[in-house]
Design a protein around this motif. Structure first.
Motif, PDB file in Angstrom:
ATOM      1  N   UNK A  18       0.846  -1.198   0.000  1.00  0.00           N
ATOM      2  CA  UNK A  18       0.000   0.000   0.000  1.00  0.00           C
ATOM      3  C   UNK A  18       0.884   1.250   0.000  1.00  0.00           C
ATOM      4  N   UNK A  19       0.513   2.211  -0.823  1.00  0.00           N
ATOM      5  CA  UNK A  19       1.237   3.489  -0.860  1.00  0.00           C
ATOM      6  C   UNK A  19       0.306   4.666  -0.552  1.00  0.00           C
ATOM      7  N   UNK A  20      -0.974   4.545  -0.922  1.00  0.00           N
ATOM      8  CA  UNK A  20      -1.939   5.625  -0.706  1.00  0.00           C
ATOM      9  C   UNK A  20      -3.092   5.118   0.143  1.00  0.00           C
ATOM     10  N   UNK A  21      -3.499   5.937   1.114  1.00  0.00           N
ATOM     11  CA  UNK A  21      -4.523   5.534   2.076  1.00  0.00           C
ATOM     12  C   UNK A  21      -5.549   6.649   2.252  1.00  0.00           C
ATOM     13  N   UNK A  22      -6.824   6.300   2.162  1.00  0.00           N
ATOM     14  CA  UNK A  22      -7.907   7.215   2.522  1.00  0.00           C
ATOM     15  C   UNK A  22      -8.350   6.823   3.927  1.00  0.00           C
ATOM     16  N   UNK A  23      -8.392   7.792   4.848  1.00  0.00           N
ATOM     17  CA  UNK A  23      -8.807   7.511   6.223  1.00  0.00           C
ATOM     18  C   UNK A  23     -10.190   8.113   6.444  1.00  0.00           C
ATOM     19  N   UNK A  24     -11.202   7.243   6.439  1.00  0.00           N
ATOM     20  CA  UNK A  24     -12.588   7.668   6.626  1.00  0.00           C
ATOM     21  C   UNK A  24     -12.817   7.875   8.127  1.00  0.00           C
ATOM     22  N   UNK A  25     -13.212   9.082   8.486  1.00  0.00           N
ATOM     23  CA  UNK A  25     -13.412   9.405   9.896  1.00  0.00           C
ATOM     24  C   UNK A  25     -12.182  10.010  10.536  1.00  0.00           C
ATOM     25  N   UNK A  26     -11.252  10.490   9.715  1.00  0.00           N
ATOM     26  CA  UNK A  26     -10.057  11.153  10.253  1.00  0.00           C
ATOM     27  C   UNK A  26     -10.483  12.375  11.065  1.00  0.00           C
ATOM     28  N   UNK A  46       3.542   7.014   3.713  1.00  0.00           N
ATOM     29  CA  UNK A  46       2.313   6.780   2.962  1.00  0.00           C
ATOM     30  C   UNK A  46       1.708   8.126   2.549  1.00  0.00           C
ATOM     31  N   UNK A  47       1.033   8.158   1.412  1.00  0.00           N
ATOM     32  CA  UNK A  47       0.263   9.324   1.006  1.00  0.00           C
ATOM     33  C   UNK A  47      -1.130   9.135   1.584  1.00  0.00           C
ATOM     34  N   UNK A  48      -1.548  10.052   2.446  1.00  0.00           N
ATOM     35  CA  UNK A  48      -2.795   9.900   3.192  1.00  0.00           C
ATOM     36  C   UNK A  48      -3.802  10.975   2.786  1.00  0.00           C
ATOM     37  N   UNK A  49      -5.044  10.542   2.611  1.00  0.00           N
ATOM     38  CA  UNK A  49      -6.149  11.437   2.290  1.00  0.00           C
ATOM     39  C   UNK A  49      -7.198  11.349   3.393  1.00  0.00           C
ATOM     40  N   UNK A  50      -7.263  12.329   4.295  1.00  0.00           N
ATOM     41  CA  UNK A  50      -8.307  12.317   5.325  1.00  0.00           C
ATOM     42  C   UNK A  50      -9.687  12.543   4.693  1.00  0.00           C
ATOM     43  N   UNK A  51     -10.673  11.775   5.169  1.00  0.00           N
ATOM     44  CA  UNK A  51     -12.048  11.888   4.690  1.00  0.00           C
ATOM     45  C   UNK A  51     -12.922  12.190   5.898  1.00  0.00           C
ATOM     46  N   UNK A  52     -13.508  13.405   5.908  1.00  0.00           N
ATOM     47  CA  UNK A  52     -14.353  13.823   7.021  1.00  0.00           C
ATOM     48  C   UNK A  52     -15.231  14.979   6.539  1.00  0.00           C
ATOM     49  N   UNK A  53     -16.544  14.752   6.404  1.00  0.00           N
ATOM     50  CA  UNK A  53     -17.401  15.816   5.863  1.00  0.00           C
ATOM     51  C   UNK A  53     -17.401  17.095   6.703  1.00  0.00           C
ATOM     52  N   UNK A  54     -17.210  16.982   7.999  1.00  0.00           N
ATOM     53  CA  UNK A  54     -17.193  18.159   8.864  1.00  0.00           C
ATOM     54  C   UNK A  54     -15.920  18.977   8.756  1.00  0.00           C
ATOM     55  N   UNK A  55     -14.875  18.400   8.198  1.00  0.00           N
ATOM     56  CA  UNK A  55     -13.588  19.089   8.053  1.00  0.00           C
ATOM     57  C   UNK A  55     -13.217  19.339   6.594  1.00  0.00           C
ATOM     58  N   UNK A  56     -14.114  18.975   5.663  1.00  0.00           N
ATOM     59  CA  UNK A  56     -13.831  19.094   4.232  1.00  0.00           C
ATOM     60  C   UNK A  56     -13.406  20.515   3.876  1.00  0.00           C
ATOM     61  N   UNK A  57     -12.369  20.594   3.056  1.00  0.00           N
ATOM     62  CA  UNK A  57     -11.825  21.886   2.650  1.00  0.00           C
ATOM     63  C   UNK A  57     -10.713  22.364   3.559  1.00  0.00           C
ATOM     64  N   UNK A  58     -10.601  21.773   4.732  1.00  0.00           N
ATOM     65  CA  UNK A  58      -9.526  22.121   5.661  1.00  0.00           C
ATOM     66  C   UNK A  58      -8.365  21.152   5.527  1.00  0.00           C
ATOM     67  N   UNK A  59      -7.568  21.079   6.583  1.00  0.00           N
ATOM     68  CA  UNK A  59      -6.422  20.174   6.612  1.00  0.00           C
ATOM     69  C   UNK A  59      -6.406  19.396   7.910  1.00  0.00           C
TER      70      UNK A  59
END
Length: 173
Positions: A18-26, A46-59
């Motif tokens: 694995x090289x890229x990871x989406x974290x649902x609920x980050x 790892x290349x990580x993509x946080x997934x969180x609708x309440x934080x979308x657009x932020x970091x």
């Protein structure tokens, strides 16, 4: 697959490929386990993509946050889920709508849904449930032993260092 016990080789092969990871609920909250895992995986390369609708657009941990898996800017190798077990069927629907599909779906500690695991495995996706990739990485690389925790891995060989601060590689047995 028997999801009650995983061979070290199975977990190691996932963490090595694995090289890229989406974290649902980050979480952006630095004391939440999902933040620790996000930061740890980033630090391990790892290349990580946080997934969180309440934080979308932020970091979160310096990485841009998206609201849902469909919003990811590129395909991912693994989806790591920090959601309660009751939410897994809905997340599974989102995962199965992805194109291309991820190779791995990882459900965090205490998170398990056998019906969703069957659906994912029917599509060729490897599944890990009720485990933490941060803990498994540290255990298999023997980092966890620095804290006096029994890693169940015994070796007299010197660990192989990867790039990064105290970053051990994981070797498949």
């Amino acid at each position: 697959m028997n999801h009650d016990k995983y061979d070290d080789a199975y977990i190691s092969s996932i963490l090595n490929t694995v090289k890229t990871v989406a974290i649902v609920g980050a979480s952006a909250n630095e004391v939440r386990p999902s933040f620790f895992v996000t930061k740890y995986l980033i630090d391990k390369g790892y290349t990580v993509f946080p997934v969180n609708p309440g934080q979308a657009g932020g970091e979160i941990a310096g990485r841009p946050v998206v609201a849902r898996l469909a919003d990811l800017p590129e395909p991912v190798d693994m989806v790591d889920i920090f959601r309660p077990s009751a939410a897994i069927p809905g997340v599974t629907d989102e995962i199965l709508a992805m194109d291309p599909l991820p190779g791995v779906v990882w459900m965090q500690l205490t998170v398990r849904d056998d019906a969703s695991a069957v659906r994912l495995e029917e599509k060729g996706i490897r599944v890990v449930m009720d485990r933490c990739p941060k803990i498994e990485y540290a255990r298999l690389s023997r980092e966890i032993g620095w804290n006096g925790v029994n890693s169940r891995v015994i070796s007299s060989k010197k660990p192989i260092m990867r790039k990064g601060f105290q970053s051990f590689g994981i070797r498949q047995r």
